[in-house]
Design a protein around this motif. Structure first.
Motif, short mmCIF file in Angstrom:
data_model
loop_
_atom_site.label_atom_id
_atom_site.label_comp_id
_atom_site.label_asym_id
_atom_site.label_seq_id
_atom_site.Cartn_x
_atom_site.Cartn_y
_atom_site.Cartn_z
N LYS A 1 0.86 -1.20 0.00
CA LYS A 1 0.00 0.00 0.00
C LYS A 1 0.89 1.24 0.00
CE LYS A 1 -3.41 -2.30 2.93
NZ LYS A 1 -4.16 -2.24 4.20
N VAL A 2 0.63 2.12 -0.92
CA VAL A 2 1.39 3.37 -0.98
C VAL A 2 0.41 4.53 -0.94
CG1 VAL A 2 3.00 4.76 -2.35
CG2 VAL A 2 3.24 2.27 -2.32
N TYR A 3 0.73 5.53 -0.14
CA TYR A 3 -0.06 6.77 -0.12
C TYR A 3 0.79 7.83 -0.80
CZ TYR A 3 -3.24 10.37 1.57
OH TYR A 3 -4.15 11.39 1.65
N LEU A 4 0.36 8.20 -2.01
CA LEU A 4 1.13 9.12 -2.84
C LEU A 4 0.53 10.51 -2.71
CD1 LEU A 4 3.42 8.31 -4.91
CD2 LEU A 4 1.70 8.56 -6.68
N THR A 5 1.35 11.47 -2.34
CA THR A 5 0.81 12.81 -2.20
C THR A 5 1.81 13.86 -2.68
OG1 THR A 5 -0.37 14.30 -0.70
CG2 THR A 5 1.52 13.14 0.22
N ALA A 6 1.37 15.12 -2.72
CA ALA A 6 2.22 16.27 -3.05
C ALA A 6 1.46 17.49 -2.55
CB ALA A 6 2.46 16.36 -4.55
N SER A 7 2.15 18.61 -2.40
CA SER A 7 1.46 19.81 -1.90
C SER A 7 0.38 20.23 -2.91
CB SER A 7 2.46 20.94 -1.72
OG SER A 7 2.88 21.41 -2.99
N SER A 8 -0.64 20.94 -2.42
CA SER A 8 -1.72 21.34 -3.33
C SER A 8 -1.18 22.27 -4.42
CB SER A 8 -2.87 22.00 -2.57
OG SER A 8 -2.40 23.10 -1.84
N HIS A 9 -0.17 23.07 -4.09
CA HIS A 9 0.39 23.99 -5.08
C HIS A 9 1.08 23.22 -6.21
CE1 HIS A 9 1.43 27.84 -6.61
NE2 HIS A 9 2.70 27.47 -6.73
N VAL A 10 1.89 22.25 -5.84
CA VAL A 10 2.59 21.44 -6.86
C VAL A 10 1.56 20.69 -7.71
CG1 VAL A 10 4.07 19.40 -7.16
CG2 VAL A 10 4.75 21.21 -5.59
N ARG A 11 0.52 20.17 -7.08
CA ARG A 11 -0.49 19.43 -7.84
C ARG A 11 -1.24 20.35 -8.80
NH1 ARG A 11 -4.28 17.16 -4.19
NH2 ARG A 11 -3.38 18.13 -2.36
N ALA A 12 -1.51 21.58 -8.34
CA ALA A 12 -2.20 22.55 -9.21
C ALA A 12 -1.30 22.91 -10.40
CB ALA A 12 -2.56 23.79 -8.41
N GLU A 13 -0.01 23.07 -10.14
CA GLU A 13 0.91 23.42 -11.24
C GLU A 13 0.96 22.31 -12.29
OE1 GLU A 13 4.19 26.43 -9.23
OE2 GLU A 13 4.53 24.27 -9.13
N ARG A 14 0.97 21.07 -11.82
CA ARG A 14 0.99 19.93 -12.76
C ARG A 14 -0.28 19.91 -13.62
NH1 ARG A 14 2.76 15.41 -8.34
NH2 ARG A 14 4.94 16.00 -8.11
N ARG A 15 -1.41 20.13 -12.97
CA ARG A 15 -2.70 20.11 -13.68
C ARG A 15 -2.77 21.28 -14.68
NH1 ARG A 15 -6.36 17.23 -15.83
NH2 ARG A 15 -8.45 18.02 -15.75
N TYR A 16 -2.26 22.43 -14.26
CA TYR A 16 -2.25 23.63 -15.11
C TYR A 16 -1.44 23.35 -16.38
CZ TYR A 16 -1.30 28.45 -16.53
OH TYR A 16 -1.19 29.62 -17.24
N LYS A 17 -0.27 22.72 -16.19
CA LYS A 17 0.62 22.41 -17.32
C LYS A 17 -0.10 21.45 -18.29
CE LYS A 17 5.38 20.89 -18.05
NZ LYS A 17 5.42 19.44 -18.23
N GLU A 18 -0.74 20.43 -17.70
CA GLU A 18 -1.44 19.43 -18.51
C GLU A 18 -2.54 20.10 -19.35
OE1 GLU A 18 -2.71 16.22 -15.88
OE2 GLU A 18 -4.37 15.80 -17.25
N LEU A 19 -3.32 20.98 -18.71
CA LEU A 19 -4.44 21.62 -19.42
C LEU A 19 -3.95 22.60 -20.48
CD1 LEU A 19 -6.90 22.27 -16.45
CD2 LEU A 19 -7.22 20.64 -18.31
N THR A 20 -2.92 23.41 -20.14
CA THR A 20 -2.45 24.39 -21.12
C THR A 20 -1.78 23.68 -22.30
OG1 THR A 20 -0.56 24.76 -19.67
CG2 THR A 20 -2.22 26.47 -19.67
N GLU A 21 -1.11 22.57 -22.03
CA GLU A 21 -0.50 21.81 -23.13
C GLU A 21 -1.57 21.27 -24.09
OE1 GLU A 21 3.69 20.44 -21.04
OE2 GLU A 21 2.14 18.92 -21.34
N ARG A 22 -2.74 21.00 -23.52
CA ARG A 22 -3.87 20.53 -24.34
C ARG A 22 -4.59 21.68 -25.03
NH1 ARG A 22 -8.10 17.53 -20.94
NH2 ARG A 22 -6.67 16.47 -19.58
#
Ligand code: DC
Length: 230
Positions: free
Chosen positions: A141-162
């Protein structure tokens, strides 16, 4: 006993990318349980059901059919026999899934399907409650996390690339709200299982996360019980 790897964590922590690659490397099936909640949510949206109308959601669960198939190792989600995989990744469907996954009939139906799959196949399964509720005896079992800011930046990059226009602040706010809902709901809230290993990916790149995951899988395959005591 099939090998069951459970990966839980908040939205945008990188669970699906990591789980998918891990499954590919080991020849296991990747089960994206979020996609199952999203397929249910898509059905509720199509039926015009309000996300707070518990009675209507309960009734809809009695007749709706969700199933998974694998094409070239890639999970395809079927809603009443229609492949809806390409319609599940929108913000509207994600928010509806977060809102409607709080209801017992929704969870019961999907958890049954998830356990049935994991009982007969080696799987890497990701979601919110896999280690705590769906597969309490998982090999790892692994609990994978990251700060909300880092997660938002990743999502932002994904959406803008699209090519989608979006605001980083709005995405981060959305992530914070979704985390709160997922962590504070009554049924199977998102939390780290006692015997899960915490992996914070805020400062790690994909290759570094994969190296950590591979070490954990190797150790767990040798000794499923001791892995939690690292
Ligand atoms: O991982 P995701 O963003 O595709 O998941 C969408 C929503 O589904 C998430 O906000 C909460 C819900 N979910 C859940 O309740 N339990 C799971 N095992 C997976 C997802």
């Amino acid at each position: 006993m099939p090998i069951n790897i459970a990966i839980d964590g908040p939205a945008g922590a990188g669970k699906s990318t990591v789980a998918k690659k891990l499954a590919e490397d080991y020849g296991y099936i990747y089960v994206d349980t979020g996609a199952m909640y999203r397929a249910m949510a898509l059905y509720f949206l199509r039926q015009g059901i309000d996300s707070h109308d518990e009675a209507a959601i309960g009734r809809a669960c009695e007749t709706v059919s969700i199933s998974l198939e694998y094409e070239n190792g890639i999970q395809q989600v079927y809603l009443n026999g229609e492949n809806v995989s390409s319609e599940l990744r929108t913000e509207a469907v994600g928010n509806m899934a977060s809102n409607t996954s709080v209801y017992a009939p929704v969870r019961k139906k999907l958890v049954e399907l998830q356990r049935e799959l994991a009982g007969r196949r080696d799987v890497v399964m990701d979601g919110r409650d896999i280690g705590t509720a769906v597969l309490p005896d998982a090999t790892l079992k692994v609990y994978l996390t990251a700060s909300s800011h880092v997660r938002a930046e990743r999502r932002y990059k994904e959406l803008t690339e699209r090519g989608e226009s979006c605001s980083l602040e709005a995405i981060e706010q959305d992530i914070i709200e979704r985390d709160y809902r997922d962590m504070h709901r009554e049924l199977s809230p998102l939390k780290q299982a006692e015997d899960a290993i915490l992996l914070d990916t805020s400062a790690l790149n994909f290759e570094e996360v994969m190296r950590e995951m591979e070490k954990l899988v190797e150790a767990a395959k040798k000794n499923p019980i001791a892995v939690g005591n690292f």
